[in-house]
Scaffold this motif. Structure first.
Motif, PDB file in Angstrom:
ATOM      1  N   LYS A 135       0.808  -1.217   0.000  1.00  0.00           N
ATOM      2  CA  LYS A 135       0.000   0.000   0.000  1.00  0.00           C
ATOM      3  C   LYS A 135       0.843   1.270   0.000  1.00  0.00           C
ATOM      4  CE  LYS A 135      -3.855  -2.210   2.395  1.00  0.00           C
ATOM      5  NZ  LYS A 135      -4.682  -2.252   3.637  1.00  0.00           N
ATOM      6  N   GLU A 136       2.108   1.175   0.423  1.00  0.00           N
ATOM      7  CA  GLU A 136       3.028   2.314   0.414  1.00  0.00           C
ATOM      8  C   GLU A 136       3.884   2.324  -0.858  1.00  0.00           C
ATOM      9  OE1 GLU A 136       2.453   0.686   3.566  1.00  0.00           O
ATOM     10  OE2 GLU A 136       1.056   2.397   3.663  1.00  0.00           O
ATOM     11  N   PHE A 137       3.535   1.484  -1.824  1.00  0.00           N
ATOM     12  CA  PHE A 137       4.243   1.387  -3.091  1.00  0.00           C
ATOM     13  C   PHE A 137       5.665   0.858  -2.934  1.00  0.00           C
ATOM     14  CE2 PHE A 137       3.045   2.569  -7.460  1.00  0.00           C
ATOM     15  CZ  PHE A 137       1.680   2.518  -7.305  1.00  0.00           C
ATOM     16  N   ARG A 138       5.872  -0.025  -1.975  1.00  0.00           N
ATOM     17  CA  ARG A 138       7.143  -0.726  -1.837  1.00  0.00           C
ATOM     18  C   ARG A 138       7.061  -2.046  -2.581  1.00  0.00           C
ATOM     19  NH1 ARG A 138       7.345   0.085   4.624  1.00  0.00           N
ATOM     20  NH2 ARG A 138       5.338  -0.925   4.266  1.00  0.00           N
ATOM     21  N   VAL A 139       8.137  -2.398  -3.285  1.00  0.00           N
ATOM     22  CA  VAL A 139       8.143  -3.612  -4.096  1.00  0.00           C
ATOM     23  C   VAL A 139       8.049  -4.859  -3.217  1.00  0.00           C
ATOM     24  CG1 VAL A 139       9.497  -5.000  -5.707  1.00  0.00           C
ATOM     25  CG2 VAL A 139       9.461  -2.508  -5.935  1.00  0.00           C
ATOM     26  N   GLU A 140       7.078  -5.709  -3.531  1.00  0.00           N
ATOM     27  CA  GLU A 140       6.886  -6.969  -2.817  1.00  0.00           C
ATOM     28  C   GLU A 140       7.320  -8.166  -3.664  1.00  0.00           C
ATOM     29  OE1 GLU A 140       5.336  -7.951   0.163  1.00  0.00           O
ATOM     30  OE2 GLU A 140       5.318  -5.916   0.954  1.00  0.00           O
ATOM     31  N   ARG A 141       6.812  -8.219  -4.874  1.00  0.00           N
ATOM     32  CA  ARG A 141       7.138  -9.317  -5.787  1.00  0.00           C
ATOM     33  C   ARG A 141       7.323  -8.759  -7.197  1.00  0.00           C
ATOM     34  NH1 ARG A 141       5.132 -14.864  -4.538  1.00  0.00           N
ATOM     35  NH2 ARG A 141       4.524 -14.926  -2.328  1.00  0.00           N
ATOM     36  N   VAL A 142       8.185  -9.436  -7.968  1.00  0.00           N
ATOM     37  CA  VAL A 142       8.378  -9.070  -9.373  1.00  0.00           C
ATOM     38  C   VAL A 142       8.399 -10.347 -10.201  1.00  0.00           C
ATOM     39  CG1 VAL A 142       9.858  -7.931 -11.068  1.00  0.00           C
ATOM     40  CG2 VAL A 142       9.745  -7.043  -8.724  1.00  0.00           C
ATOM     41  N   TYR A 143       7.637 -10.329 -11.292  1.00  0.00           N
ATOM     42  CA  TYR A 143       7.596 -11.452 -12.217  1.00  0.00           C
ATOM     43  C   TYR A 143       8.036 -10.974 -13.606  1.00  0.00           C
ATOM     44  CZ  TYR A 143       4.667 -13.764  -8.696  1.00  0.00           C
ATOM     45  OH  TYR A 143       4.174 -14.314  -7.531  1.00  0.00           O
ATOM     46  N   ILE A 144       8.846 -11.796 -14.270  1.00  0.00           N
ATOM     47  CA  ILE A 144       9.216 -11.546 -15.660  1.00  0.00           C
ATOM     48  C   ILE A 144       8.791 -12.765 -16.473  1.00  0.00           C
ATOM     49  CG2 ILE A 144      11.091 -11.161 -17.295  1.00  0.00           C
ATOM     50  CD1 ILE A 144      12.604  -9.676 -15.152  1.00  0.00           C
ATOM     51  N   GLU A 145       7.872 -12.537 -17.402  1.00  0.00           N
ATOM     52  CA  GLU A 145       7.261 -13.626 -18.161  1.00  0.00           C
ATOM     53  C   GLU A 145       6.774 -14.733 -17.228  1.00  0.00           C
ATOM     54  OE1 GLU A 145       9.007 -14.699 -22.046  1.00  0.00           O
ATOM     55  OE2 GLU A 145      10.551 -13.212 -21.581  1.00  0.00           O
ATOM     56  N   GLY A 146       6.177 -14.302 -16.124  1.00  0.00           N
ATOM     57  CA  GLY A 146       5.569 -15.227 -15.175  1.00  0.00           C
ATOM     58  C   GLY A 146       6.522 -15.859 -14.185  1.00  0.00           C
ATOM     59  N   GLU A 147       7.820 -15.651 -14.361  1.00  0.00           N
ATOM     60  CA  GLU A 147       8.810 -16.230 -13.447  1.00  0.00           C
ATOM     61  C   GLU A 147       9.067 -15.273 -12.295  1.00  0.00           C
ATOM     62  OE1 GLU A 147      13.475 -17.800 -13.405  1.00  0.00           O
ATOM     63  OE2 GLU A 147      12.513 -17.240 -15.300  1.00  0.00           O
ATOM     64  N   ASN A 148       8.948 -15.778 -11.080  1.00  0.00           N
ATOM     65  CA  ASN A 148       9.135 -14.963  -9.878  1.00  0.00           C
ATOM     66  C   ASN A 148      10.610 -14.615  -9.694  1.00  0.00           C
ATOM     67  OD1 ASN A 148       8.425 -15.366  -6.302  1.00  0.00           O
ATOM     68  ND2 ASN A 148       8.623 -13.540  -7.541  1.00  0.00           N
ATOM     69  N   LYS A 149      10.948 -13.338  -9.863  1.00  0.00           N
ATOM     70  CA  LYS A 149      12.328 -12.883  -9.737  1.00  0.00           C
ATOM     71  C   LYS A 149      12.614 -12.252  -8.386  1.00  0.00           C
ATOM     72  CE  LYS A 149      13.781 -13.813 -13.961  1.00  0.00           C
ATOM     73  NZ  LYS A 149      14.930 -14.714 -14.227  1.00  0.00           N
ATOM     74  N   VAL A 150      11.591 -11.697  -7.764  1.00  0.00           N
ATOM     75  CA  VAL A 150      11.757 -11.022  -6.476  1.00  0.00           C
ATOM     76  C   VAL A 150      10.591 -11.420  -5.583  1.00  0.00           C
ATOM     77  CG1 VAL A 150      11.874  -8.793  -5.289  1.00  0.00           C
ATOM     78  CG2 VAL A 150      12.921  -9.060  -7.542  1.00  0.00           C
ATOM     79  N   ASP A 151      10.895 -11.738  -4.343  1.00  0.00           N
ATOM     80  CA  ASP A 151       9.857 -12.151  -3.414  1.00  0.00           C
ATOM     81  C   ASP A 151      10.026 -11.409  -2.095  1.00  0.00           C
ATOM     82  OD1 ASP A 151       7.796 -13.451  -2.218  1.00  0.00           O
ATOM     83  OD2 ASP A 151       8.700 -15.448  -2.262  1.00  0.00           O
ATOM     84  N   ARG A 152       9.044 -10.550  -1.792  1.00  0.00           N
ATOM     85  CA  ARG A 152       8.987  -9.853  -0.506  1.00  0.00           C
ATOM     86  C   ARG A 152      10.209  -8.999  -0.216  1.00  0.00           C
ATOM     87  NH1 ARG A 152       3.646 -10.074  -0.053  1.00  0.00           N
ATOM     88  NH2 ARG A 152       2.897 -12.212  -0.184  1.00  0.00           N
ATOM     89  N   VAL A 153      10.559  -8.151  -1.135  1.00  0.00           N
ATOM     90  CA  VAL A 153      11.640  -7.194  -0.896  1.00  0.00           C
ATOM     91  C   VAL A 153      11.049  -6.005  -0.155  1.00  0.00           C
ATOM     92  CG1 VAL A 153      13.177  -5.520  -1.980  1.00  0.00           C
ATOM     93  CG2 VAL A 153      13.061  -7.848  -2.847  1.00  0.00           C
ATOM     94  N   LYS A 154      11.699  -5.578   0.901  1.00  0.00           N
ATOM     95  CA  LYS A 154      11.260  -4.410   1.669  1.00  0.00           C
ATOM     96  C   LYS A 154      12.302  -3.319   1.554  1.00  0.00           C
ATOM     97  CE  LYS A 154       7.442  -6.064   3.565  1.00  0.00           C
ATOM     98  NZ  LYS A 154       6.127  -5.471   3.334  1.00  0.00           N
ATOM     99  N   SER A 155      11.856  -2.092   1.312  1.00  0.00           N
ATOM    100  CA  SER A 155      12.795  -0.965   1.230  1.00  0.00           C
ATOM    101  C   SER A 155      12.769  -0.190   2.514  1.00  0.00           C
ATOM    102  CB  SER A 155      12.426  -0.073   0.047  1.00  0.00           C
ATOM    103  OG  SER A 155      11.121   0.420   0.187  1.00  0.00           O
TER     104      SER A 155
END
Length: 382
Positions: free
Chosen positions: A362-382
């Motif tokens: 909700k604060e626009f912090r990256v949680e997950r990132v997918y590239i072509e459906g592949e999970n590249k980032v999981d629960r990153v907190k800034s």
């Protein structure tokens, strides 16, 4: 197959409240609810009321996490790739600097060799050639001794991977260069330039259509001399902006977003080696750069790129303007995708497109990132 539910889905023209996206390597369906009864054996992720956006596209980034495009190595590009993806970037243009011709060619050859090679994070879409075809009067952090007159012969072997080239249109040889590069499909950008308004207008007839980091390293807006800024703000030229609250005062962001059509504004980082790392001494284009207090400067005090991230730029835009979220996100997604003519594959959330997806809280912090459906980032907190 996966689903992210209970999330605010950011489309190009609106936000779907508490929706659901179904995807594998491509986006299969976008739902206006969390009703998944028709799907069996599907992995479900709860978006927890956060936001879902397309993957961010950074078209102007020199370096990140201790490495730089000009190193000319797979390790450098891959390190940038696997670390910028943590900020939500799924595609990027490694960006060169004004250096000795051999160094530029090595950097271009390196990117050409790994463009189709598997990287650990964000994918390469090509190269942004910033220099050496600029004006020394507005060199910024570029090395003056290596500035050259525009000459296509210096880069013709790498035209296929060069997507954007920065040119000072007022210098000798610019007209022929711009016309030739335009004919080969390269985006011509004005930057590091002393051009007048009239010179930019003339160059637009040759094929100039874009502006490198608007306001920075170019003739400014004056009520009797509109300059490059005046030409950009009064036309349909696309433009980059560095929204770190250092390169541009937040008031300027309000002016730009009111003067320009939203689709013509693109957020960039112009990040250098220090991006993602602690304060210290780094290099940019062979020059010593001091990263301190969120700024990157040469010893002379001149700004030398930034340590900005795209997710940070989006948050800064949200604070500085009254634009709706989807219009700000467009500046980092569909707008650069459209500029690079890849909007038929990436840049927006639409059924059938590649699943380049960023889940933010909700604060626009990256949680997950997918590239072509592949999970590249999981629960990153800034």
């Amino acid at each position: 197959m996966k689903a992210i539910k209970n999330v605010n889905i950011v489309l190009t023209d609106r936000v779907i409240s508490r929706g659901t996206i179904i995807f594998d390597e491509k986006i299969r369906e976008i739902l206006y609810s969390s009703d998944l009864r028709k799907y069996k054996d599907i992995e479900v992720i709860d978006g927890m009321g956060g936001y879902l956006t397309p993957g961010f596209i950074d078209i102007h980034i020199h370096g990140f996490y201790g490495h730089d495009t000009m190193e000319g190595s797979y390790k450098a590009i891959n390190t940038m790739s696997e670390n910028i993806v943590k900020t939500g970037v799924t595609s990027f243009l490694p960006t060169t600097m004004t250096m000795e011709g051999g160094a530029i060619k090595r950097a271009l050859e390196n990117v050409a060799g790994i463009k189709e090679r598997k990287l650990n994070g964000a994918r390469i879409l090509g190269v942004n050639l910033e220099g050496p075809f600029i004006n020394s009067k507005y060199k910024g952090a570029q090395m003056e001794e290596y500035i050259l007159e525009p000459d296509i012969n210096l880069i013709e072997d790498y035209i296929d991977i060069i997507k954007i080239v920065t040119v000072a249109p007022e210098v000798s040889g610019a007209e022929d260069f711009i016309k030739k590069m335009k004919s080969k499909g390269v985006i011509i950008s004005v930057g590091h330039s002393a051009a007048t308004y009239e010179e930019v207008e003339r160059a637009r007839e040759w094929g100039l259509s874009h502006a490198t980091h608007l306001f920075n390293a170019m003739t400014g807006l004056h009520h009797r001399e509109p300059g490059i800024v005046g030409a950009v703000l009064s036309s349909n030229m696309t433009c980059e902006i560095i929204v770190d609250n250092i390169h541009l005062n937040p008031v300027i962001l309000k002016i730009v977003t009111r003067a320009k059509d939203n689709k013509d504004i693109i957020l960039i980082t112009d990040s250098m080696q220090a991006g993602g790392l602690k304060e210290g001494v780094y290099l940019l284009g062979g020059q010593k750069v001091i990263a301190k207090n969120g700024e990157a400067r040469l010893e002379s005090g001149a700004l030398a790129g930034s340590v900005l991230t795209i997710d940070g730029a989006i948050k800064n835009m949200m604070r500085a303007t009254e634009l709706p979220i989807h219009k700000i996100v467009n500046m980092a997604t569909i707008n650069p995708a459209r500029l690079l003519k890849v909007d038929g594959k990436i840049g927006h959330l639409k059924e059938g497109l590649q699943s380049d997806i960023v889940l933010l809280d909700k604060e626009f912090r990256v949680e997950r990132v997918y590239i072509e459906g592949e999970n590249k980032v999981d629960r990153v907190k800034s």
